[in-house]
Design a protein around this motif. Sequence first.
Motif, PDB file in Angstrom:
ATOM      1  N   ASP A  71       0.830  -1.203   0.000  1.00 31.55           N
ATOM      2  CA  ASP A  71       0.000   0.000   0.000  1.00 31.55           C
ATOM      3  C   ASP A  71       0.865   1.253   0.000  1.00 31.55           C
ATOM      4  OD1 ASP A  71      -2.852   1.069   0.310  1.00 31.55           O
ATOM      5  OD2 ASP A  71      -1.814   2.097   1.950  1.00 31.55           O
ATOM      6  N   PHE A  72       1.979   1.202   0.719  1.00 36.06           N
ATOM      7  CA  PHE A  72       2.920   2.318   0.766  1.00 36.06           C
ATOM      8  C   PHE A  72       3.417   2.672  -0.634  1.00 36.06           C
ATOM      9  CE2 PHE A  72       7.379   3.752   1.100  1.00 36.06           C
ATOM     10  CZ  PHE A  72       7.250   4.842   1.943  1.00 36.06           C
ATOM     11  N   ASN A  73       3.795   1.663  -1.408  1.00 33.09           N
ATOM     12  CA  ASN A  73       4.290   1.908  -2.761  1.00 33.09           C
ATOM     13  C   ASN A  73       3.175   2.356  -3.697  1.00 33.09           C
ATOM     14  OD1 ASN A  73       7.205   1.364  -2.759  1.00 33.09           O
ATOM     15  ND2 ASN A  73       6.633  -0.697  -2.137  1.00 33.09           N
ATOM     16  N   GLN A  74       1.985   1.825  -3.527  1.00 33.41           N
ATOM     17  CA  GLN A  74       0.862   2.278  -4.342  1.00 33.41           C
ATOM     18  C   GLN A  74       0.552   3.747  -4.050  1.00 33.41           C
ATOM     19  OE1 GLN A  74      -2.263  -0.517  -3.453  1.00 33.41           O
ATOM     20  NE2 GLN A  74      -1.655  -1.912  -5.101  1.00 33.41           N
ATOM     21  N   TRP A  75       0.617   4.128  -2.791  1.00 31.99           N
ATOM     22  CA  TRP A  75       0.384   5.524  -2.420  1.00 31.99           C
ATOM     23  C   TRP A  75       1.402   6.440  -3.087  1.00 31.99           C
ATOM     24  CZ3 TRP A  75       3.867   7.857   1.411  1.00 31.99           C
ATOM     25  CH2 TRP A  75       3.564   9.199   1.677  1.00 31.99           C
ATOM     26  N   TYR A  76       2.678   6.077  -2.997  1.00 33.82           N
ATOM     27  CA  TYR A  76       3.719   6.885  -3.623  1.00 33.82           C
ATOM     28  C   TYR A  76       3.517   6.963  -5.139  1.00 33.82           C
ATOM     29  CZ  TYR A  76       7.503   8.607  -0.619  1.00 33.82           C
ATOM     30  OH  TYR A  76       8.270   9.356   0.236  1.00 33.82           O
ATOM     31  N   ASP A  77       3.254   5.799  -5.748  1.00 33.57           N
ATOM     32  CA  ASP A  77       3.210   5.731  -7.209  1.00 33.57           C
ATOM     33  C   ASP A  77       1.924   6.285  -7.802  1.00 33.57           C
ATOM     34  OD1 ASP A  77       5.674   4.523  -6.977  1.00 33.57           O
ATOM     35  OD2 ASP A  77       4.953   2.503  -7.407  1.00 33.57           O
ATOM     36  N   ARG A  78       0.817   6.220  -7.055  1.00 39.50           N
ATOM     37  CA  ARG A  78      -0.478   6.611  -7.603  1.00 39.50           C
ATOM     38  C   ARG A  78      -0.982   7.959  -7.094  1.00 39.50           C
ATOM     39  NH1 ARG A  78      -0.346   3.682 -12.009  1.00 39.50           N
ATOM     40  NH2 ARG A  78      -0.240   1.428 -11.589  1.00 39.50           N
ATOM     41  N   GLN A 100      -2.670  16.838   4.800  1.00 41.30           N
ATOM     42  CA  GLN A 100      -2.391  15.633   4.029  1.00 41.30           C
ATOM     43  C   GLN A 100      -3.693  14.876   3.741  1.00 41.30           C
ATOM     44  OE1 GLN A 100       0.690  14.968   3.057  1.00 41.30           O
ATOM     45  NE2 GLN A 100       2.004  16.121   4.445  1.00 41.30           N
ATOM     46  N   THR A 101      -3.689  14.133   2.630  1.00 44.35           N
ATOM     47  CA  THR A 101      -4.838  13.296   2.312  1.00 44.35           C
ATOM     48  C   THR A 101      -4.920  12.143   3.314  1.00 44.35           C
ATOM     49  OG1 THR A 101      -3.633  11.770   0.881  1.00 44.35           O
ATOM     50  CG2 THR A 101      -4.461  13.811  -0.129  1.00 44.35           C
ATOM     51  N   PRO A 102      -6.074  11.516   3.474  1.00 42.29           N
ATOM     52  CA  PRO A 102      -6.171  10.357   4.383  1.00 42.29           C
ATOM     53  C   PRO A 102      -5.179   9.253   4.039  1.00 42.29           C
ATOM     54  CG  PRO A 102      -8.359  11.136   3.797  1.00 42.29           C
ATOM     55  CD  PRO A 102      -7.394  11.915   2.938  1.00 42.29           C
ATOM     56  N   TRP A 103      -4.963   9.024   2.740  1.00 43.02           N
ATOM     57  CA  TRP A 103      -4.002   7.996   2.319  1.00 43.02           C
ATOM     58  C   TRP A 103      -2.588   8.395   2.748  1.00 43.02           C
ATOM     59  CZ3 TRP A 103      -3.479   5.993  -3.437  1.00 43.02           C
ATOM     60  CH2 TRP A 103      -3.023   4.664  -3.423  1.00 43.02           C
ATOM     61  N   SER A 104      -2.276   9.686   2.658  1.00 42.32           N
ATOM     62  CA  SER A 104      -0.972  10.166   3.097  1.00 42.32           C
ATOM     63  C   SER A 104      -0.804  10.013   4.601  1.00 42.32           C
ATOM     64  CB  SER A 104      -0.791  11.639   2.707  1.00 42.32           C
ATOM     65  OG  SER A 104      -0.715  11.803   1.316  1.00 42.32           O
ATOM     66  N   VAL A 105      -1.807  10.396   5.359  1.00 39.04           N
ATOM     67  CA  VAL A 105      -1.736  10.293   6.819  1.00 39.04           C
ATOM     68  C   VAL A 105      -1.466   8.853   7.237  1.00 39.04           C
ATOM     69  CG1 VAL A 105      -3.057  10.498   8.955  1.00 39.04           C
ATOM     70  CG2 VAL A 105      -3.184  12.309   7.239  1.00 39.04           C
ATOM     71  N   ALA A 106      -2.154   7.902   6.595  1.00 33.81           N
ATOM     72  CA  ALA A 106      -1.971   6.488   6.937  1.00 33.81           C
ATOM     73  C   ALA A 106      -0.549   6.024   6.651  1.00 33.81           C
ATOM     74  CB  ALA A 106      -2.970   5.638   6.165  1.00 33.81           C
ATOM     75  N   ASN A 107      -0.011   6.400   5.495  1.00 32.85           N
ATOM     76  CA  ASN A 107       1.312   5.898   5.119  1.00 32.85           C
ATOM     77  C   ASN A 107       2.457   6.658   5.769  1.00 32.85           C
ATOM     78  OD1 ASN A 107       1.312   3.572   3.091  1.00 32.85           O
ATOM     79  ND2 ASN A 107      -0.352   4.881   2.340  1.00 32.85           N
TER      80      ASN A 107
END
Length: 225
Positions: free
Chosen positions: A26-33, A84-91
């Motif tokens: 998920d961390f890499n998907q967040w960075y890449d997407r 930060q976006t929720p996805w950013s906060v999580a990662n």
Amino acid sequence: MQAHTRRDLPGILFVWTDVDPAHEQDFNQWYDREHVQERVALPGFVSGVRYRSEHGPRRYLGLYRTTSLDAFKTPAYFQAFRHQTPWSVANLARMHNPMRRVCTISAETGAGRGAWLAVLRLGNRQQAHQLDALSTTLGKRLLEVDGVLSSRLLTPDQELSSPLPAESTEGRLLDPLFLIDASSQQAAEAAAEAAARAFTLQPADMAILRFSWQLLEQDLLEQAA
């Protein structure tokens, strides 16, 4: 004629971290997407590049080049950094031992980004003007190594290099970094060893990373056209 200052130089956001293996995908998907495109879309940002460590203290490195340090002082950057976006906060919470630095780029020699990157932490050994001179001289010499493409000196800005949420502030050292781009792992390692001798560094101060992918500001402009 007005004298130039370090704030007139190109800037770079340097984020180096490990991540909880349970959330690595998920961390890499967040960075890449999401994350790289979000940052490169900000005013003054030129490119975003990701690397994975072949050997070194942290696995993932993100480098975001800017036209100057002013890119980190725009309303758009403050908005993105503080909200930060929720996805950013999580990662961001999943990062282990992160290292965030906002730096000026100086003493650049050669040109181009390579498939391999050497990163050397220089510690607080010399004054800035001495490091600039040594880095320029060394960078020119390293270009004689087959496969070495370019090098640059990164100097962290004390005010802008605020830590990430998971970053320890105890004994936090904002020391300069020397980066070497090369077309092969062998060239990156040979150049790193030569640079380490020049800077009197220890093996623990060096890391070798492999290029993952890059997004340019121009890519986003072409996508939007």
